[in-house]
Motif scaffolding. Structure first.
Motif, PDB file in Angstrom:
ATOM      1  N   ALA A 167       1.039  -1.054  -0.029  1.00 64.60           N
ATOM      2  CA  ALA A 167      -0.501  -0.383  -0.082  1.00 64.60           C
ATOM      3  C   ALA A 167       0.758   1.194  -0.393  1.00 64.60           C
ATOM      4  O   ALA A 167       0.423   2.432  -0.541  1.00 64.60           O
ATOM      5  N   LYS A 168       2.061   1.799   0.404  1.00 60.45           N
ATOM      6  CA  LYS A 168       2.920   2.420   0.867  1.00 60.45           C
ATOM      7  C   LYS A 168       3.823   2.755  -0.253  1.00 60.45           C
ATOM      8  O   LYS A 168       4.103   3.748  -0.137  1.00 60.45           O
ATOM      9  N   THR A 169       4.247   1.315  -1.040  1.00 59.16           N
ATOM     10  CA  THR A 169       5.373   2.192  -2.157  1.00 59.16           C
ATOM     11  C   THR A 169       5.051   1.544  -3.287  1.00 59.16           C
ATOM     12  O   THR A 169       5.587   1.845  -3.783  1.00 59.16           O
ATOM     13  N   GLY A 170       3.264   1.250  -3.829  1.00 64.74           N
ATOM     14  CA  GLY A 170       3.183   0.893  -4.637  1.00 64.74           C
ATOM     15  C   GLY A 170       3.168  -0.426  -5.248  1.00 64.74           C
ATOM     16  O   GLY A 170       2.962  -0.574  -6.681  1.00 64.74           O
ATOM     17  N   SER A 172       5.866  -9.085  -4.927  1.00 63.14           N
ATOM     18  CA  SER A 172       6.765  -8.651  -5.360  1.00 63.14           C
ATOM     19  C   SER A 172       7.784  -8.928  -4.467  1.00 63.14           C
ATOM     20  O   SER A 172       8.864  -8.991  -4.263  1.00 63.14           O
ATOM     21  N   TRP A 173       7.598  -8.135  -2.623  1.00 62.76           N
ATOM     22  CA  TRP A 173       7.984  -7.918  -1.773  1.00 62.76           C
ATOM     23  C   TRP A 173       8.533  -8.608  -1.468  1.00 62.76           C
ATOM     24  O   TRP A 173       9.143  -9.447  -0.201  1.00 62.76           O
ATOM     25  N   GLU A 174       7.446 -10.232  -1.370  1.00 64.14           N
ATOM     26  CA  GLU A 174       7.874 -11.785  -0.839  1.00 64.14           C
ATOM     27  C   GLU A 174       9.654 -11.917  -2.118  1.00 64.14           C
ATOM     28  O   GLU A 174       9.785 -12.657  -1.267  1.00 64.14           O
ATOM     29  N   ARG A 175       8.937 -11.492  -3.221  1.00 69.66           N
ATOM     30  CA  ARG A 175      10.429 -12.342  -3.621  1.00 69.66           C
ATOM     31  C   ARG A 175      12.137 -10.970  -3.160  1.00 69.66           C
ATOM     32  O   ARG A 175      13.187 -11.885  -3.564  1.00 69.66           O
ATOM     33  N   TYR A 176      11.477  -9.895  -3.412  1.00 71.28           N
ATOM     34  CA  TYR A 176      12.739  -9.443  -2.513  1.00 71.28           C
ATOM     35  C   TYR A 176      13.294  -9.894  -1.723  1.00 71.28           C
ATOM     36  O   TYR A 176      14.491  -9.676  -1.692  1.00 71.28           O
ATOM     37  N   GLU A 235      14.200   3.008  -2.608  1.00 69.70           N
ATOM     38  CA  GLU A 235      13.774   5.017  -1.951  1.00 69.70           C
ATOM     39  C   GLU A 235      12.731   4.714  -1.103  1.00 69.70           C
ATOM     40  O   GLU A 235      12.239   5.151   0.181  1.00 69.70           O
ATOM     41  N   ALA A 236      11.766   4.202  -1.336  1.00 69.73           N
ATOM     42  CA  ALA A 236      10.583   4.204  -1.090  1.00 69.73           C
ATOM     43  C   ALA A 236      10.354   3.229   0.244  1.00 69.73           C
ATOM     44  O   ALA A 236       9.480   3.626   1.210  1.00 69.73           O
ATOM     45  N   ALA A 244       7.238  -8.826 -15.732  1.00 67.56           N
ATOM     46  CA  ALA A 244       7.146  -7.590 -16.602  1.00 67.56           C
ATOM     47  C   ALA A 244       6.513  -7.343 -14.964  1.00 67.56           C
ATOM     48  O   ALA A 244       5.655  -7.714 -14.640  1.00 67.56           O
ATOM     49  N   GLU A 245       6.612  -6.075 -14.021  1.00 68.65           N
ATOM     50  CA  GLU A 245       6.511  -5.529 -13.083  1.00 68.65           C
ATOM     51  C   GLU A 245       5.446  -3.939 -13.507  1.00 68.65           C
ATOM     52  O   GLU A 245       6.480  -3.512 -14.043  1.00 68.65           O
ATOM     53  N   PRO A 246       4.608  -3.478 -12.344  1.00 67.99           N
ATOM     54  CA  PRO A 246       4.207  -1.569 -13.270  1.00 67.99           C
ATOM     55  C   PRO A 246       4.722  -1.104 -12.158  1.00 67.99           C
ATOM     56  O   PRO A 246       5.717  -1.532 -11.000  1.00 67.99           O
ATOM     57  N   HIS A 247       6.029  -0.350 -12.778  1.00 70.52           N
ATOM     58  CA  HIS A 247       6.212   1.255 -12.231  1.00 70.52           C
ATOM     59  C   HIS A 247       5.720   1.378 -11.356  1.00 70.52           C
ATOM     60  O   HIS A 247       4.001   1.885 -11.693  1.00 70.52           O
ATOM     61  N   PRO A 248       5.529   2.458 -10.225  1.00 64.47           N
ATOM     62  CA  PRO A 248       4.153   2.762  -8.439  1.00 64.47           C
ATOM     63  C   PRO A 248       4.593   3.643  -9.033  1.00 64.47           C
ATOM     64  O   PRO A 248       3.090   4.192  -8.590  1.00 64.47           O
ATOM     65  N   THR A 249       4.573   4.398 -10.232  1.00 64.66           N
ATOM     66  CA  THR A 249       4.506   5.762 -10.286  1.00 64.66           C
ATOM     67  C   THR A 249       3.643   5.970 -11.909  1.00 64.66           C
ATOM     68  O   THR A 249       2.770   6.699 -11.954  1.00 64.66           O
ATOM     69  N   THR A 250       4.551   5.842 -13.330  1.00 66.40           N
ATOM     70  CA  THR A 250       3.977   5.871 -14.260  1.00 66.40           C
ATOM     71  C   THR A 250       3.148   5.016 -14.963  1.00 66.40           C
ATOM     72  O   THR A 250       2.520   4.680 -15.830  1.00 66.40           O
ATOM     73  N   GLY A 251       3.241   3.372 -13.716  1.00 63.39           N
ATOM     74  CA  GLY A 251       1.915   1.990 -14.301  1.00 63.39           C
ATOM     75  C   GLY A 251       2.884   1.498 -15.267  1.00 63.39           C
ATOM     76  O   GLY A 251       2.289   0.591 -15.825  1.00 63.39           O
TER      77      GLY A 251
END
Length: 270
Positions: free
Chosen positions: A38-41, A46-50, A63-64, A97-104
Motif C-alpha cells: 500500500a505504501k510503496t506501490g 513482489s516484496w516476497e520475492r525481494y 527508496e520508497a 513484467a512488473e508495473p512501475h509504482p508511479t508511471t504504471g
C-alpha cells in the motif's frame, strides 16, 4: 520479528547484505507485506520475492522503503548498484513484467534460479572431405539451412513471448496500480456526552494492528482530538497509529496492549 526462509546459498555477499538490510527495515517499522504494497506501490508478491532473495528489487522500491521507515537510502542504493552487477551470477535469469509504482508502465524484473547443467552431445565423426568433396558441400549447405531455420523459429518464439508474457505475468490494471485509499474527513462532535468523528456511526468494535477501514479512521480522528497524532487519517492501523494508541492508553491508565477494545473506545469518546 518476522521469520524468513534462508536466503539462497548461491546469493552474492553484497546481494545477501542488501536483502538482510531490507528485512531489518521491514521488521523495525513493524510493516506487513500489505503495508509495504500500500505504501510503496509494489505488490505484496513482489516484496516476497525481494525479501526472499529471488528477485533484485528496483531502486525505486528501496527508496520508497527508506522513506516510510525513515532510513538513509544512500547505503541501500550503494549496495543495490554493487548487487546489480553480480546478481544472478551462476544462476538462470527470467524477465518478469512488473508495473512501475508511479508511471504504471511495465518494467522488467529479474528473477533468478539455479542453473541447470546443459547436456552435451559428442560430435559426430566428420566424413573424409578430401575423398568426397561433393558430400562435404552438401552437408555444409544442409547445416547452414538448418541453422537459419532454427534461428528464424527462435526469433518467432521470442517475439511471441514478448507479446504474451506481460499479459500473463503482470497483474490486472485494477490491482497493479493500487486504488487510492479512501478519503476520510474528521467531523468531531459531542452528543450525549460522547465524542464522535462521524465516520463509523458510533461503533466501538475491537480493532487491532493491521486493521483497515472506517473504524480505524474514527479512532485516528479521536486520537488526534485527544492531542496525540496517529499520522494521517488513512484508515490503516499501522506503526504510527499503534504508537498513538499505546501512548493514549498509558496516559489514561489503561492496559497498554495497542488494541482498541471497549475500555479504550470509552476513554476516546470521553
Amino acid at each position: 520479528m518476522s521469520r524468513y526462509k534462508a536466503l539462497p546459498a548461491e546469493l552474492d555477499p553484497c546481494a545477501r547484505q542488501l536483502v538482510e538490510r531490507l528485512r531489518q527495515l521491514k521488521d523495525h517499522g513493524e510493516l506487513t507485506m500489505r503495508h509495504l504494497a500500500a505504501k510503496t506501490g509494489y505488490s505484496a508478491k513482489s516484496w516476497e520475492r525481494y525479501l526472499g532473495g529471488t528477485s533484485l528489487p528496483p531502486r525505486e522500491a528501496l527508496e520508497a522503503l527508506a522513506r516510510i521507515t525513515g532510513a538513509d537510502p544512500v547505503p541501500l542504493i550503494a549496495l543495490h548498484e554493487i548487487a546489480a552487477d553480480t546478481w544472478g551470477s551462476g544462476r538462470t535469469r527470467t524477465a518478469v513484467a512488473e508495473p512501475h509504482p508511479t508511471t504504471g508502465k511495465q518494467e522488467q524484473v529479474t528473477l533468478t534460479g539455479p542453473t541447470t547443467p546443459r547436456a552435451t552431445t559428442p560430435p559426430a565423426t566428420a566424413p573424409a572431405v578430401g575423398r568426397f568433396p561433393h558430400i562435404h558441400i552438401a552437408l555444409t549447405a544442409g547445416v547452414v539451412a538448418l541453422a537459419v531455420a532454427l534461428l528464424a523459429a527462435l526469433l518467432l518464439v521470442l517475439r511471441l513471448d514478448e507479446d504474451i508474457t506481460p499479459a500473463a505475468v503482470a497483474a490486472p490494471p485494477s490491482t497493479a496500480a493500487a486504488s487510492p485509499s479512501p478519503s476520510y474527513t474528521c467531523r468531531i462532535s459531542r452528543t450525549d456526552g460522547r465524542w464522535s468523528a462521524g465516520i463509523n456511526e458510533g461503533r466501538n468494535d475491537e480493532i487491532v494492528y493491521g486493521a483497515t477501514g472506517a473504524d480505524v479512521a474514527e479512532a485516528q480522528c479521536l486520537l488526534r482530538r485527544a492531542g496525540i497524532s496517529p499520522g494521517g487519517i488513512d484508515g490503516m492501523f499501522g506503526p504510527l497509529t499503534l504508537r498513538a494508541v499505546k501512548t493514549f492508553q498509558q496516559r489514561e491508565g489503561l492496559v497498554v496492549d495497542g488494541m482498541l477494545g471497549p475500555r479504550s473506545w470509552k476513554a476516546l469518546r470521553g
